[in-house]
Design an enzyme around this catalytic site. Sequence first.
Site, PDB file in Angstrom:
ATOM      1  N   CYS A   9       0.837  -1.182   0.000  1.00 57.01           N
ATOM      2  CA  CYS A   9       0.000   0.000   0.000  1.00 57.01           C
ATOM      3  C   CYS A   9       0.875   1.235   0.000  1.00 57.01           C
ATOM      4  O   CYS A   9       2.087   1.153   0.062  1.00 57.01           O
ATOM      5  CB  CYS A   9      -0.872   0.009   1.252  1.00 57.01           C
ATOM      6  N   GLY A  35      -1.176   0.852  -5.065  1.00 59.16           N
ATOM      7  CA  GLY A  35      -2.455   0.253  -4.689  1.00 59.16           C
ATOM      8  C   GLY A  35      -3.598   0.876  -5.445  1.00 59.16           C
ATOM      9  O   GLY A  35      -3.742   2.095  -5.451  1.00 59.16           O
ATOM     10  N   ASN A 109       1.149   0.733   5.878  1.00 57.66           N
ATOM     11  CA  ASN A 109       1.721  -0.048   4.776  1.00 57.66           C
ATOM     12  C   ASN A 109       2.623  -1.095   5.394  1.00 57.66           C
ATOM     13  O   ASN A 109       3.512  -0.768   6.166  1.00 57.66           O
ATOM     14  CB  ASN A 109       2.524   0.867   3.834  1.00 57.66           C
ATOM     15  N   GLY A 110       2.375  -2.348   5.039  1.00 57.91           N
ATOM     16  CA  GLY A 110       3.186  -3.425   5.595  1.00 57.91           C
ATOM     17  C   GLY A 110       2.303  -4.582   5.969  1.00 57.91           C
ATOM     18  O   GLY A 110       1.160  -4.679   5.517  1.00 57.91           O
ATOM     19  N   TYR A 250      10.828  -3.919  -8.370  1.00 61.35           N
ATOM     20  CA  TYR A 250       9.547  -3.783  -9.057  1.00 61.35           C
ATOM     21  C   TYR A 250       8.657  -2.663  -8.528  1.00 61.35           C
ATOM     22  O   TYR A 250       8.021  -1.948  -9.296  1.00 61.35           O
ATOM     23  CB  TYR A 250       8.767  -5.095  -8.959  1.00 61.35           C
TER      24      TYR A 250
HETATM   25  P1  AMP Z   1       3.538 -13.459 -13.734  1.00 58.81           P
HETATM   26  O1  AMP Z   1       2.714 -13.491 -14.943  1.00 58.81           O
HETATM   27  O2  AMP Z   1       2.785 -13.949 -12.537  1.00 58.81           O
HETATM   28  O3  AMP Z   1       4.867 -14.143 -13.886  1.00 58.81           O
HETATM   29  O4  AMP Z   1       3.827 -11.943 -13.431  1.00 58.81           O
HETATM   30  C1  AMP Z   1       5.007 -11.310 -13.776  1.00 58.81           C
HETATM   31  C2  AMP Z   1       4.776  -9.858 -13.975  1.00 58.81           C
HETATM   32  O5  AMP Z   1       4.165  -9.305 -12.822  1.00 58.81           O
HETATM   33  C3  AMP Z   1       6.072  -9.094 -14.220  1.00 58.81           C
HETATM   34  O6  AMP Z   1       5.913  -8.353 -15.396  1.00 58.81           O
HETATM   35  C4  AMP Z   1       6.239  -8.190 -13.022  1.00 58.81           C
HETATM   36  O7  AMP Z   1       6.603  -6.892 -13.424  1.00 58.81           O
HETATM   37  C5  AMP Z   1       4.887  -8.178 -12.352  1.00 58.81           C
HETATM   38  N1  AMP Z   1       4.962  -8.339 -10.893  1.00 58.81           N
HETATM   39  C6  AMP Z   1       5.921  -8.876 -10.153  1.00 58.81           C
HETATM   40  N2  AMP Z   1       5.611  -8.860  -8.844  1.00 58.81           N
HETATM   41  C7  AMP Z   1       4.398  -8.299  -8.755  1.00 58.81           C
HETATM   42  C8  AMP Z   1       3.527  -7.982  -7.678  1.00 58.81           C
HETATM   43  N3  AMP Z   1       3.848  -8.272  -6.419  1.00 58.81           N
HETATM   44  N4  AMP Z   1       2.359  -7.389  -7.984  1.00 58.81           N
HETATM   45  C9  AMP Z   1       2.039  -7.105  -9.248  1.00 58.81           C
HETATM   46  N5  AMP Z   1       2.797  -7.377 -10.296  1.00 58.81           N
HETATM   47  C10 AMP Z   1       3.960  -7.969 -10.065  1.00 58.81           C
END
Ligand code: AMP
Length: 451
Positions: A9, A35, A109-110, A250
């Site tokens: 968040c 978020g 947040n956390g 990320y």
């Molecule tokens: P996936 O299809 O599940 O392998 O998602 C990978 C993609 O999700 C990558 O393009 C990342 O940039 C993004 N990503 C990685 N971690 C998260 C996260 N915690 N929440 C949302 N997107 C994420």
Amino acid sequence: MRENMNEKCAVVGIFGHEEASKLAYFSLHALQHRGQEAAGISSADGHKVHTIKDRGLVMKVFNEENLKTLQGSAAVGHTRYSTAGDDSILDAQPVFARYDLGEMAIVHNGNLTNAEEVRNGLIEKGAIFQTFMDTENLIHLIAKSTKDKLLDRIIDAVERIEGAFSLVFLSRTKMFAMRDRHGFRPLSLGRLPNGGYIVASETCAFDLVGATFIRDVEPGELIVFEEGKAPQSIKVFEATPKHCIFEYVYFARPDSSVFGQSVYETRKNMGKELARIEPVEADLVIPVPDGGVPAAIGYAQESGIPYEMGIMRNHYIGRTFIEPTQEMRDLKVKMKLSPMTDIIKGKRVIVVDDSIVRGTTSKRIIRMLKEAGASEVHMRISSPPTTDPCYYGVDTPDKDKLIASNMSTKEICEFIEADSLAYLDEASLLRSVNATDESYCTACFTGKYIV
Ligand code: AMP
């Protein structure tokens, strides 16, 4: 009980500005990437705490009319990102309560790791909970504390909780900002142009409202904001920093500086390291937008291979990760990303992304690029394989859904149908963020949990 309710968040606090809620609103816009599920603001006018919160984007929740009702020179705000299924507006923040000392709002947040234990203890003593949020524990702990002053009650309460918390508390006249002893999640302190103060999850919020960065709220530190006084710093816990490295990989916005360093620069470093340790012959380097952009730039600069925009992103679609079912996720990836056929046709491309979680996104992208005529697709990931879930505030799925916890890199490469796949290793990642000591949490890549 549903857990992980305050993951990923954003929080913001404004103190000493007659349009505090407006500044909180603008700040939340800058923090929207943290978020998109719900947004809320509480303001304090010296007599009352006013709150507006709802599901949806900041832009949907607030308008000129309702912002006018959030009067006062202090405000706290929140944007929430959480797993599917929690559609209750009660789970949006700020969490508001009336208690014996008056009124109070909290944003968090956390993720509290002992939330269930604390909650059960409170329930046994007769407490009634309205939400599934671990943050509600704090309200009860503060209300039940026997101390006379809110400040002492907050200290009492935070001594009972464990895990990751960047918190901002608002009473009718004061504001308090607090970070857990490990400083898992970021929280920075800045000065508003009029002399007031701002605390926010990321410094990109400061830039928007014209604030200047002062410093980070220290791990274990509590800062008290009171009218007519300089902010007072209290060291509640000895600091033992374990900053979340995934903020760099990320989560944070590239124009922010978190944990004292530029997110953009560290991401570019990751791409450069990746080019050094995982080179491959190709015609183009292309990013998966937007997350992969800085690392792809770094990869291209270091390798000398031209950087191109090979994939177009539709910015009006939310993050693919939010959708609960696999089917919906697949569809959303398609809606969100499309190939630049003229650029990639007949080319050997290196695709750079920040991480692979379930593998769905990479698989789709590679298929899409091949359909658009790419002759080879080499996947490069600017972080190590995501093998373990996060308990400190990042929304990762359970271990069994993390592709890298179940498959080798070779198997993942076959699954996503890439011509080659390579990741950054842990040592190179730490080098990219200039980590000289043990001050980062890398549990999502290593399974080494601290708390
Ligand atoms: P996936 O299809 O599940 O392998 O998602 C990978 C993609 O999700 C990558 O393009 C990342 O940039 C993004 N990503 C990685 N971690 C998260 C996260 N915690 N929440 C949302 N997107 C994420």
